[in-house]
Design a protein around this motif. Structure first.
Motif, short mmCIF file in Angstrom:
data_model
loop_
_atom_site.label_atom_id
_atom_site.label_comp_id
_atom_site.label_asym_id
_atom_site.label_seq_id
_atom_site.Cartn_x
_atom_site.Cartn_y
_atom_site.Cartn_z
N MET A 1 6.27 -12.60 5.96
CA MET A 1 7.38 -11.72 5.54
C MET A 1 7.34 -11.76 4.12
SD MET A 1 8.83 -9.33 7.19
CE MET A 1 9.75 -8.67 7.92
N ARG A 2 7.39 -12.99 3.68
CA ARG A 2 7.32 -13.12 2.25
C ARG A 2 6.13 -12.30 1.43
NH1 ARG A 2 9.49 -19.17 0.96
NH2 ARG A 2 10.80 -19.18 2.86
N ILE A 3 5.01 -12.41 1.85
CA ILE A 3 3.80 -11.87 1.61
C ILE A 3 3.87 -10.29 1.55
CG2 ILE A 3 1.19 -11.63 1.86
CD1 ILE A 3 1.32 -14.52 3.11
N LEU A 4 4.38 -9.89 2.58
CA LEU A 4 4.72 -8.33 2.75
C LEU A 4 5.43 -7.94 1.86
CD1 LEU A 4 4.15 -5.76 4.54
CD2 LEU A 4 5.96 -6.49 5.80
N PHE A 5 6.78 -8.46 1.51
CA PHE A 5 7.58 -8.19 0.38
C PHE A 5 7.09 -8.11 -0.91
CE2 PHE A 5 11.42 -9.63 3.17
CZ PHE A 5 11.65 -8.25 3.78
N TYR A 6 6.11 -9.12 -1.26
CA TYR A 6 5.48 -9.10 -2.52
C TYR A 6 4.50 -8.03 -2.65
CZ TYR A 6 2.29 -11.13 -5.81
OH TYR A 6 1.35 -11.26 -7.19
N LEU A 7 3.82 -7.72 -1.45
CA LEU A 7 2.79 -6.66 -1.82
C LEU A 7 3.42 -5.28 -1.66
CD1 LEU A 7 0.07 -8.18 0.58
CD2 LEU A 7 0.08 -8.23 -1.83
N VAL A 8 4.34 -5.19 -1.02
CA VAL A 8 5.21 -4.01 -0.90
C VAL A 8 5.69 -3.69 -2.24
CG1 VAL A 8 6.81 -2.58 0.14
CG2 VAL A 8 5.19 -3.81 1.69
N THR B 1 8.78 -8.41 -8.08
CA THR B 1 7.46 -8.84 -7.80
C THR B 1 7.59 -10.48 -8.15
OG1 THR B 1 6.29 -8.41 -9.51
CG2 THR B 1 6.39 -6.64 -7.75
#
Length: 179
Positions: free
Chosen positions: A1-8, A40
């Motif tokens: 989920m952290r990666i998704l938040f970062y990329l989004v 970010t």
């Protein structure tokens, strides 16, 4: 989920910057996407906290490619895409390395590394991308106000993020101690 938040958050920063005119606070000029750029750094630190430094560089590379692709698809010139990529790599690398080396509670590491990353991102992007040295969107007289405006907004976002993380970790520690 952290990666998704970062990329989004990176994609949203690009889209919002392209879709909305910059805000002007007195003499300061702040692209709307700056609000998300500040986030970010926080999300990148959370990714690093979970996956480690080496894997974080892989996610930074993916984020860089995604950011450049979205920026170009939104109609940014190659010079703006290049300036964004350079500022992104320098800022994210600085954030990663500072976060890694600080021996402080997580909230302080997020705050300090994000402050440096945000500063570098602002200075590099405005000078390479927007000044007469780059795309000549801003005259030299407006460059300091554009840099300082972005730094102020990113610092506020870092402060809010660090305060939230501090509260979350204090609550987690209290819960662990009471069990």
């Amino acid at each position: 989920m952290r990666i998704l938040f970062y990329l989004v958050s990176i994609v949203i920063a690009n889209v919002v910057t392209a879709a909305f005119a910059p805000l002007q606070f007195g003499m300061f000029i702040v692209p709307m996407g700056t609000l998300f750029v500040g986030a970010t750094f926080i999300f990148r630190d959370l990714v690093q906290n979970k996956y480690g430094r080496a894997k974080t560089y892989l996610f930074i590379f993916i984020a860089l490619a995604l950011s450049a692709l979205v920026s170009f698809m939104l109609g940014d010139t190659l010079l703006i895409v290049f300036a964004s990529a350079i500022s992104f790599v320098v800022a994210e690398t600085a954030d990663t390395e500072i976060y890694t080396r600080l021996k402080l509670p997580m909230a302080w590491r997020v705050f300090y590394s994000g402050i440096v990353g945000g500063f570098l991102d602002s200075v590099i992007f405005v000078i390479i991308g927007l000044s007469p040295l780059g795309a000549n969107i801003l005259p030299w007289e407006a460059v300091p106000a554009a840099i300082v405006g972005q730094i102020i907004v990113k610092t506020v976002i870092q402060t809010i993020g660090a305060l939230i993380l501090s509260r979350v970790y204090v609550m987690k520690e209290k819960r662990l101690l009471s069990e």
